[in-house]
Motif scaffolding. Structure first.
Motif, PDB file in Angstrom:
ATOM      1  N   GLY A 136       2.377  64.344 107.952  1.00 28.02           N
ATOM      2  CA  GLY A 136       1.292  63.376 108.099  1.00 28.02           C
ATOM      3  C   GLY A 136      -0.051  63.962 107.746  1.00 28.02           C
ATOM      4  N   THR A 137      -0.164  65.304 107.781  1.00 28.84           N
ATOM      5  CA  THR A 137      -1.420  65.980 107.457  1.00 28.84           C
ATOM      6  C   THR A 137      -1.342  66.737 106.142  1.00 28.84           C
ATOM      7  N   LEU A 138      -0.237  67.406 105.933  1.00 26.51           N
ATOM      8  CA  LEU A 138      -0.035  68.220 104.730  1.00 26.51           C
ATOM      9  C   LEU A 138       0.938  67.539 103.775  1.00 26.51           C
ATOM     10  N   ASN A 139       0.940  68.008 102.558  1.00 33.79           N
ATOM     11  CA  ASN A 139       1.879  67.518 101.549  1.00 33.79           C
ATOM     12  C   ASN A 139       3.115  68.405 101.511  1.00 33.79           C
ATOM     13  N   VAL A 140       4.275  67.816 101.316  1.00 36.53           N
ATOM     14  CA  VAL A 140       5.530  68.570 101.198  1.00 36.53           C
ATOM     15  C   VAL A 140       5.735  68.945  99.735  1.00 36.53           C
ATOM     16  N   GLU A 141       5.750  70.223  99.477  1.00 33.24           N
ATOM     17  CA  GLU A 141       5.944  70.696  98.098  1.00 33.24           C
ATOM     18  C   GLU A 141       7.412  70.874  97.760  1.00 33.24           C
ATOM     19  N   SER A 142       8.195  71.468  98.675  1.00 32.35           N
ATOM     20  CA  SER A 142       9.601  71.718  98.376  1.00 32.35           C
ATOM     21  C   SER A 142      10.396  71.881  99.660  1.00 32.35           C
ATOM     22  N   VAL A 143      11.678  71.583  99.546  1.00 30.85           N
ATOM     23  CA  VAL A 143      12.639  71.800 100.623  1.00 30.85           C
ATOM     24  C   VAL A 143      13.845  72.493  99.993  1.00 30.85           C
ATOM     25  N   ALA A 144      14.262  73.627 100.540  1.00 29.60           N
ATOM     26  CA  ALA A 144      15.371  74.385  99.955  1.00 29.60           C
ATOM     27  C   ALA A 144      16.302  74.870 101.059  1.00 29.60           C
ATOM     28  N   TYR A 145      17.589  74.844 100.749  1.00 27.76           N
ATOM     29  CA  TYR A 145      18.621  75.300 101.683  1.00 27.76           C
ATOM     30  C   TYR A 145      19.192  76.622 101.184  1.00 27.76           C
ATOM     31  N   PHE A 146      19.610  77.486 102.112  1.00 25.67           N
ATOM     32  CA  PHE A 146      20.253  78.738 101.718  1.00 25.67           C
ATOM     33  C   PHE A 146      21.084  79.271 102.871  1.00 25.67           C
ATOM     34  N   LEU A 147      21.921  80.228 102.548  1.00 22.04           N
ATOM     35  CA  LEU A 147      22.781  80.872 103.544  1.00 22.04           C
ATOM     36  C   LEU A 147      22.135  82.178 103.974  1.00 22.04           C
ATOM     37  N   SER A 148      22.029  82.385 105.270  1.00 21.55           N
ATOM     38  CA  SER A 148      21.390  83.600 105.769  1.00 21.55           C
ATOM     39  C   SER A 148      22.222  84.829 105.417  1.00 21.55           C
ATOM     40  N   ARG A 149      21.552  85.974 105.386  1.00 16.62           N
ATOM     41  CA  ARG A 149      22.238  87.218 105.045  1.00 16.62           C
ATOM     42  C   ARG A 149      23.334  87.543 106.046  1.00 16.62           C
ATOM     43  N   GLU A 150      23.066  87.301 107.321  1.00 18.08           N
ATOM     44  CA  GLU A 150      24.074  87.618 108.348  1.00 18.08           C
ATOM     45  C   GLU A 150      25.317  86.750 108.177  1.00 18.08           C
ATOM     46  N   ALA A 151      25.116  85.454 107.921  1.00 13.85           N
ATOM     47  CA  ALA A 151      26.266  84.568 107.744  1.00 13.85           C
ATOM     48  C   ALA A 151      27.039  84.914 106.483  1.00 13.85           C
TER      49      ALA A 151
END
Length: 268
Positions: free
Chosen positions: A166-181
């Motif tokens: 509502g205040t900032l703009n969304v530039e990107s959304v990214a998914y990834f697998l953590s190093r531990e997993a």
């Protein structure tokens, strides 16, 4: 009756001995020439001077245990357990100072709020001020600052991003697998890939008429950390207009793989 004089016999004896010595020398020379010719012929035909056949060149011996090269893979699709969202503020003004001040007014309260969240990773994603050109002259200044939030996907995180959008703009959304997993999955896949390697080696050795095999050399490789997968642009546009509504972030999946390759010795 006349008798040869002793002087004649005395003169012939040295000449006879010289002639015999010459004949003997010629005979030895002929023998050596014959041996030399026989040796040259033996080198060309593979026979020795005595008439016994000798091998022209030793042939390399066949390996006692033939080698077989092969590889095997194991893979698995797993849910990505981390999501990263980049939000930014941008503002234009006639001078750099007012543009930067407006960006700071939007970013500072957000950063203060996020400091209290222990379940988030918050970091700067860049801050810059650029001139705005028109007709070869600077007509304004544009300031831009961005932050990146990383957390485990959850309804609470979706709600937070919706509020910040509502205040900032969304530039990107990214998914990834953590190093531990990823490491945990790779350890399981290594065992599966090695078992597949041994099963393939056993099947191949039996098909070729051998009883078994012995591992000679082996290497293990994985698919690597992979790159974060961005969300569709439609989802980011929807989040930017959410006005404090929860942002819809669905968990993605990624493929983790392990490859085992090497060579084995076939045993009779």
């Amino acid at each position: 009756m006349t008798h040869p004089s002793p002087g004649r016999h005395a003169g012939r004896a040295p000449r006879r001995r010289a002639a015999m010595a010459l004949i003997s020398a010629l005979g030895l020379a002929a023998s050596f020439a014959s041996l030399s010719w026989a040796g040259a012929a033996a080198a060309q035909t593979g026979r020795s001077a005595s008439g016994v056949i000798a091998p022209a060149q030793a042939q390399p011996a066949m390996p006692e245990f033939p080698q077989l090269t092969l590889s095997a893979d194991a893979w698995r699709e797993v849910a990505q357990d981390r999501v990263s969202v980049t939000l930014y503020s941008s503002h234009e003004a006639p001078e750099p100072g007012p543009a930067q001040a407006r960006v700071n007014e939007q970013l500072d309260p957000v950063l203060q709020r996020l400091k209290e969240r222990k379940d988030l990773e918050v970091q700067s994603a860049g801050y810059r001020t650029d001139p705005v050109w028109k007709d070869s002259r600077i007509v304004a200044w544009r300031a831009r600052g961005a932050i990146r939030l990383t957390a485990a996907p959850s309804a609470d995180f979706n709600k937070l991003v919706g509020e910040l959008a509502g205040t900032l703009n969304v530039e990107s959304v990214a998914y990834f697998l953590s190093r531990e997993a990823r490491t945990a999955v790779e350890r399981e896949l290594i065992a599966e890939a090695v078992a597949a390697f041994r099963a393939k080696a056993q099947a191949a050795s039996q098909a070729l008429g051998y009883k078994g095999f012995a591992v000679r050399a082996v290497s293990v490789s994985d698919s690597g950390p992979g790159q974060p997968e961005p969300a569709p642009k439609a989802m980011m546009a929807r989040a930017a207009m959410a006005e404090a509504a929860p942002m819809p972030i669905a968990e993605g999946k990624t493929t983790v793989s392990v490859s085992v390759s090497g060579s084995v010795l076939l045993e009779r």
